[in-house]
Design a protein around this motif. Structure first.
Motif, PDB file in Angstrom:
ATOM      1  N   SER A  88       0.833  -1.198   0.000  1.00 14.36           N
ATOM      2  CA  SER A  88       0.000   0.000   0.000  1.00 14.36           C
ATOM      3  C   SER A  88       0.865   1.245   0.000  1.00 14.36           C
ATOM      4  O   SER A  88       2.046   1.218   0.319  1.00 14.36           O
ATOM      5  CB  SER A  88      -0.912   0.010   1.242  1.00 14.36           C
ATOM      6  N   GLU A  89       0.236   2.379  -0.342  1.00 12.21           N
ATOM      7  CA  GLU A  89       0.958   3.634  -0.402  1.00 12.21           C
ATOM      8  C   GLU A  89       1.408   4.095   0.986  1.00 12.21           C
ATOM      9  O   GLU A  89       2.268   4.959   1.120  1.00 12.21           O
ATOM     10  CB  GLU A  89       0.088   4.722  -1.046  1.00 12.21           C
ATOM     11  N   LEU A  90       0.816   3.538   2.045  1.00 15.83           N
ATOM     12  CA  LEU A  90       1.173   3.957   3.395  1.00 15.83           C
ATOM     13  C   LEU A  90       2.628   3.653   3.720  1.00 15.83           C
ATOM     14  O   LEU A  90       3.252   4.331   4.536  1.00 15.83           O
ATOM     15  CB  LEU A  90       0.259   3.269   4.409  1.00 15.83           C
ATOM     16  N   SER A  91       3.171   2.581   3.086  1.00 19.10           N
ATOM     17  CA  SER A  91       4.552   2.200   3.366  1.00 19.10           C
ATOM     18  C   SER A  91       5.557   2.952   2.500  1.00 19.10           C
ATOM     19  O   SER A  91       6.761   2.793   2.670  1.00 19.10           O
ATOM     20  CB  SER A  91       4.726   0.693   3.151  1.00 19.10           C
ATOM     21  N   ALA A  92       5.061   3.754   1.583  1.00 18.97           N
ATOM     22  CA  ALA A  92       5.948   4.486   0.683  1.00 18.97           C
ATOM     23  C   ALA A  92       6.326   5.834   1.280  1.00 18.97           C
ATOM     24  O   ALA A  92       5.535   6.473   1.968  1.00 18.97           O
ATOM     25  CB  ALA A  92       5.270   4.687  -0.671  1.00 18.97           C
ATOM     26  N   ILE A  93       7.569   6.271   1.010  1.00 16.23           N
ATOM     27  CA  ILE A  93       8.002   7.586   1.487  1.00 16.23           C
ATOM     28  C   ILE A  93       7.557   8.689   0.536  1.00 16.23           C
ATOM     29  O   ILE A  93       7.563   9.864   0.888  1.00 16.23           O
ATOM     30  CB  ILE A  93       9.536   7.625   1.652  1.00 16.23           C
ATOM     31  N   ASN A  94       7.165   8.290  -0.659  1.00 15.23           N
ATOM     32  CA  ASN A  94       6.700   9.262  -1.649  1.00 15.23           C
ATOM     33  C   ASN A  94       5.833   8.539  -2.667  1.00 15.23           C
ATOM     34  O   ASN A  94       6.107   7.397  -3.033  1.00 15.23           O
ATOM     35  CB  ASN A  94       7.888   9.936  -2.347  1.00 15.23           C
ATOM     36  N   SER A  95       4.794   9.189  -3.120  1.00 15.43           N
ATOM     37  CA  SER A  95       3.929   8.616  -4.158  1.00 15.43           C
ATOM     38  C   SER A  95       3.337   9.746  -4.973  1.00 15.43           C
ATOM     39  O   SER A  95       3.223  10.882  -4.510  1.00 15.43           O
ATOM     40  CB  SER A  95       2.810   7.752  -3.540  1.00 15.43           C
ATOM     41  N   LYS A  96       2.995   9.418  -6.194  1.00 18.88           N
ATOM     42  CA  LYS A  96       2.442  10.448  -7.094  1.00 18.88           C
ATOM     43  C   LYS A  96       1.471   9.789  -8.059  1.00 18.88           C
ATOM     44  O   LYS A  96       1.737   8.716  -8.612  1.00 18.88           O
ATOM     45  CB  LYS A  96       3.569  11.122  -7.861  1.00 18.88           C
ATOM     46  N   GLN A  97       0.353  10.467  -8.277  1.00 19.32           N
ATOM     47  CA  GLN A  97      -0.653  10.008  -9.232  1.00 19.32           C
ATOM     48  C   GLN A  97      -0.604  10.916 -10.443  1.00 19.32           C
ATOM     49  O   GLN A  97      -0.769  12.122 -10.329  1.00 19.32           O
ATOM     50  CB  GLN A  97      -2.045  10.036  -8.607  1.00 19.32           C
ATOM     51  N   GLY A  98      -0.356  10.337 -11.605  1.00 17.38           N
ATOM     52  CA  GLY A  98      -0.310  11.110 -12.828  1.00 17.38           C
ATOM     53  C   GLY A  98      -1.437  10.736 -13.764  1.00 17.38           C
ATOM     54  O   GLY A  98      -2.492  10.248 -13.337  1.00 17.38           O
ATOM     55  N   VAL A  99      -1.232  10.948 -15.064  1.00 22.25           N
ATOM     56  CA  VAL A  99      -2.228  10.624 -16.080  1.00 22.25           C
ATOM     57  C   VAL A  99      -2.085   9.153 -16.469  1.00 22.25           C
ATOM     58  O   VAL A  99      -1.189   8.774 -17.228  1.00 22.25           O
ATOM     59  CB  VAL A  99      -2.046  11.522 -17.327  1.00 22.25           C
ATOM     60  N   GLY A 100      -2.963   8.325 -15.938  1.00 23.64           N
ATOM     61  CA  GLY A 100      -2.926   6.895 -16.241  1.00 23.64           C
ATOM     62  C   GLY A 100      -1.725   6.173 -15.670  1.00 23.64           C
ATOM     63  O   GLY A 100      -1.473   5.009 -15.994  1.00 23.64           O
ATOM     64  N   LEU A 101      -0.957   6.857 -14.836  1.00 24.93           N
ATOM     65  CA  LEU A 101       0.270   6.288 -14.295  1.00 24.93           C
ATOM     66  C   LEU A 101       0.495   6.793 -12.878  1.00 24.93           C
ATOM     67  O   LEU A 101       0.240   7.963 -12.576  1.00 24.93           O
ATOM     68  CB  LEU A 101       1.467   6.685 -15.172  1.00 24.93           C
ATOM     69  N   SER A 102       0.958   5.924 -12.014  1.00 28.03           N
ATOM     70  CA  SER A 102       1.324   6.320 -10.649  1.00 28.03           C
ATOM     71  C   SER A 102       2.613   5.621 -10.266  1.00 28.03           C
ATOM     72  O   SER A 102       3.004   4.612 -10.869  1.00 28.03           O
ATOM     73  CB  SER A 102       0.214   5.970  -9.656  1.00 28.03           C
ATOM     74  N   TYR A 103       3.275   6.164  -9.261  1.00 26.43           N
ATOM     75  CA  TYR A 103       4.482   5.517  -8.760  1.00 26.43           C
ATOM     76  C   TYR A 103       4.564   5.674  -7.249  1.00 26.43           C
ATOM     77  O   TYR A 103       3.984   6.585  -6.659  1.00 26.43           O
ATOM     78  CB  TYR A 103       5.736   6.072  -9.432  1.00 26.43           C
ATOM     79  N   LYS A 104       5.284   4.748  -6.634  1.00 26.50           N
ATOM     80  CA  LYS A 104       5.563   4.789  -5.192  1.00 26.50           C
ATOM     81  C   LYS A 104       7.076   4.649  -5.014  1.00 26.50           C
ATOM     82  O   LYS A 104       7.716   3.867  -5.721  1.00 26.50           O
ATOM     83  CB  LYS A 104       4.843   3.654  -4.477  1.00 26.50           C
ATOM     84  N   VAL A 105       7.619   5.427  -4.099  1.00 26.45           N
ATOM     85  CA  VAL A 105       9.046   5.346  -3.784  1.00 26.45           C
ATOM     86  C   VAL A 105       9.196   4.776  -2.378  1.00 26.45           C
ATOM     87  O   VAL A 105       8.648   5.328  -1.418  1.00 26.45           O
ATOM     88  CB  VAL A 105       9.726   6.725  -3.876  1.00 26.45           C
ATOM     89  N   HIS A 106       9.908   3.681  -2.251  1.00 21.73           N
ATOM     90  CA  HIS A 106      10.150   3.030  -0.966  1.00 21.73           C
ATOM     91  C   HIS A 106      11.628   3.164  -0.606  1.00 21.73           C
ATOM     92  O   HIS A 106      12.499   3.122  -1.485  1.00 21.73           O
ATOM     93  CB  HIS A 106       9.775   1.540  -1.021  1.00 21.73           C
ATOM     94  N   SER A 107      11.892   3.327   0.653  1.00 23.80           N
ATOM     95  CA  SER A 107      13.268   3.398   1.139  1.00 23.80           C
ATOM     96  C   SER A 107      13.459   2.339   2.211  1.00 23.80           C
ATOM     97  O   SER A 107      12.654   2.230   3.146  1.00 23.80           O
ATOM     98  CB  SER A 107      13.564   4.789   1.708  1.00 23.80           C
ATOM     99  N   LEU A 108      14.505   1.518   2.078  1.00 24.71           N
ATOM    100  CA  LEU A 108      14.754   0.463   3.042  1.00 24.71           C
ATOM    101  C   LEU A 108      16.230   0.122   3.079  1.00 24.71           C
ATOM    102  O   LEU A 108      17.029   0.604   2.258  1.00 24.71           O
ATOM    103  CB  LEU A 108      13.927  -0.784   2.711  1.00 24.71           C
ATOM    104  N   SER A 109      16.588  -0.695   4.026  1.00 18.10           N
ATOM    105  CA  SER A 109      17.966  -1.153   4.158  1.00 18.10           C
ATOM    106  C   SER A 109      18.081  -2.554   3.574  1.00 18.10           C
ATOM    107  O   SER A 109      17.257  -3.430   3.865  1.00 18.10           O
ATOM    108  CB  SER A 109      18.387  -1.159   5.630  1.00 18.10           C
ATOM    109  N   PHE A 110      19.090  -2.757   2.757  1.00 17.40           N
ATOM    110  CA  PHE A 110      19.290  -4.052   2.108  1.00 17.40           C
ATOM    111  C   PHE A 110      20.745  -4.453   2.310  1.00 17.40           C
ATOM    112  O   PHE A 110      21.659  -3.829   1.773  1.00 17.40           O
ATOM    113  CB  PHE A 110      18.955  -3.955   0.609  1.00 17.40           C
ATOM    114  N   HIS A 111      20.931  -5.492   3.147  1.00 22.30           N
ATOM    115  CA  HIS A 111      22.281  -5.951   3.501  1.00 22.30           C
ATOM    116  C   HIS A 111      23.148  -4.818   4.028  1.00 22.30           C
ATOM    117  O   HIS A 111      24.339  -4.697   3.689  1.00 22.30           O
ATOM    118  CB  HIS A 111      22.957  -6.602   2.296  1.00 22.30           C
TER     119      HIS A 111
END
Length: 466
Positions: free
Chosen positions: A31-54
């Motif tokens: 869900s978008e709640l776990s994203a640090i940033n999200s944006k709704q565009g024209v027929g397209l959306s994105y979510k940006v997640h930030s986490l630690s990996f190794h």
């Protein structure tokens, strides 16, 4: 068959166990709640997640499209340039001036250009970045990653695009433009299930307008394997569409697959990779050619003739072999220059010393050759000034005229020199022939009538030439 693809079978489980696929898929489905940033565009959306990996910081951009209708239509890069969309211009070179991409996928970038430019500015400093998407959103993720190559570059912090069940996005020219450098090609990992029809949507009827690029992770209930050979992947996608192929021939359902063709494609690709994988290996081969040329120069000097005259007259087999050495070096350096222009060095970036060594030596050899040609040109013009050579050199089939034609082609029509000015006017040949005959007749006359003709000859030549 298994020995040919053992590396693919070994790599696939490693990629799956690394955790990259699971965290990418979770970024798409969370869900978008776990994203640090999200944006709704024209027929397209994105979510940006930030986490630690190794222990390292990782950002994941997950795209999603509202419209899942994928059309087969392509649009060329030249048409995109006409509407001032230049995000893919980095891929265009003299060898690959144009290519085509899926129109439906690129339209999402066009309609959301402003918010995607803003997204680029926000992630430019990201150390590790994954761009992902499923289906058509995966195609958008691939195109967005291509546009990032110019902004972020292709060094250690290059982005990794992971797609799930995405259809192919471009034609063979796009595949060639990307695959010509392994650095770019390695930015793309495409996960394909044998049950998913979308990845083979445009090639189920062996339609080859579309071609794959990047690494493909092919999965089934029986296992998984991977490959980055575009021809091999294409044939596998066709086979998956016509049979229930599981894990690349590990089940009885492979009778419709041309195993010999797949083996040939993979062998050819492996041999190519052996040459291209480590550019320094190719440089070492070129050093041998450079050493051969240096040895040739020493050998001909010891023979008392010099490399230029020996090469010009083709006295021995070595004179013929040196053509091959010079051609190899020229092609190698042209390719290096093309690669450097395609991937310009950022200010302050280190340039490997061995490449500078190779380039410097090649340029030195070229400069030496050019200086020799200039001296030879001056020597020829001096002979013509003194009418010291026969007028027969201007005959159409003479070795001199053949040399001049080749030399002029190398120098180009804009080249200027005393000899070039003389040779550009055919009337000079007639004038030279007339004066040469007159001087020859005069000298013969003086020889028979005055033993001191030698002292007169230089004076006569000077007066007539003026």
């Amino acid at each position: 068959m298994s020995s040919r693809f053992s590396s693919g079978f070994q790599l696939a489980p490693f990629v799956i166990s690394s955790g990259l696929l699971s965290i990418s898929w979770n970024a798409i489905t969370s869900s978008e709640l776990s994203a640090i940033n999200s944006k709704q565009g024209v027929g397209l959306s994105y979510k940006v997640h930030s986490l630690s990996f190794h222990g390292n910081g990782l950002k994941i951009i997950a795209f999603e499209t509202i419209d899942h209708d994928v059309q087969v239509d392509l649009i060329s890069s030249s048409d995109l340039r006409k509407i001032n969309f230049v995000d893919f211009d980095l891929l265009c070179t003299e060898r690959y001036p144009t290519f085509s991409v899926n129109k439906a996928a690129v339209s999402h970038l066009l309609e959301n250009h402003q918010i995607l430019d803003q997204l680029k500015s926000e992630i430019i400093s990201s150390t590790t970045l994954i761009v992902t998407g499923s289906g058509l959103a995966g195609s958008v993720a691939s195109l967005f990653t291509l546009s990032l190559l110019d902004t972020i570059g292709s060094g250690k912090n290059r982005p990794l695009c992971i797609t799930f069940g995405a259809p192919l996005i471009g034609d063979k020219k796009l595949q060639q433009a990307i695959s010509r450098t392994s650095t770019w090609n390695s930015c793309f990992l495409n996960v394909v299930s044998h049950k998913d029809p979308l990845p083979r949507l445009f090639i189920t009827n062996k339609m080859n307008a579309y071609m794959p690029f990047g690494t493909f992770l092919l999965c089934s209930d029986a296992g998984s394997t991977s490959s980055e050979n575009p021809d091999f992947i294409f044939e596998i996608l066709v086979a998956i569409g016509s049979t229930h192929l599981l894990a690349l021939g590990l089940t009885p359902h492979t009778q419709d697959v041309n195993i010999l063709k797949l083996r040939t494609l993979e062998d050819k690709f492996i041999n190519l990779r052996r040459t291209l994988f480590d550019p320094s290996m190719k440089l070492n081969v070129m050093k041998l050619d450079m050493a051969q040329l240096e040895w040739y120069k020493i050998k001909t000097r010891n023979q008392g003739i010099g490399y230029y005259d020996s090469y010009k007259n083709f006295y021995s087999q070595w004179d013929h072999d040196v053509v091959r050495f010079q051609k190899n070096l020229t092609l190698y350096w042209e390719k290096m220059v093309e690669e450097a222009e395609l991937k310009p060095q950022k200010e302050g970036a280190a340039f490997r010393g061995r490449w500078l060594y190779a380039g410097t030596n090649y340029r030195k050899m070229n400069e030496m050759a050019k200086n020799k040609l200039v001296k030879f040109e001056e020597y020829v013009y001096e002979l013509l000034e003194n009418y010291a050579v026969s007028a027969d050199i201007f005959l159409p089939q003479s070795s001199y005229m053949r040399w001049w034609k080749e030399y002029k082609d190398i120098k180009g029509s804009s080249y200027e020199s005393k000899l070039a000015s003389f040779m550009s006017n055919s009337r000079n040949y007639e004038h030279y022939s007339f004066l040469f005959i007159f001087i020859t007749f005069t000298l013969k006359f003086l020889f028979f009538h005055n033993p001191l003709y030698i002292f007169y000859s230089s004076t006569i030549i000077i007066i007539i030439s003026q």
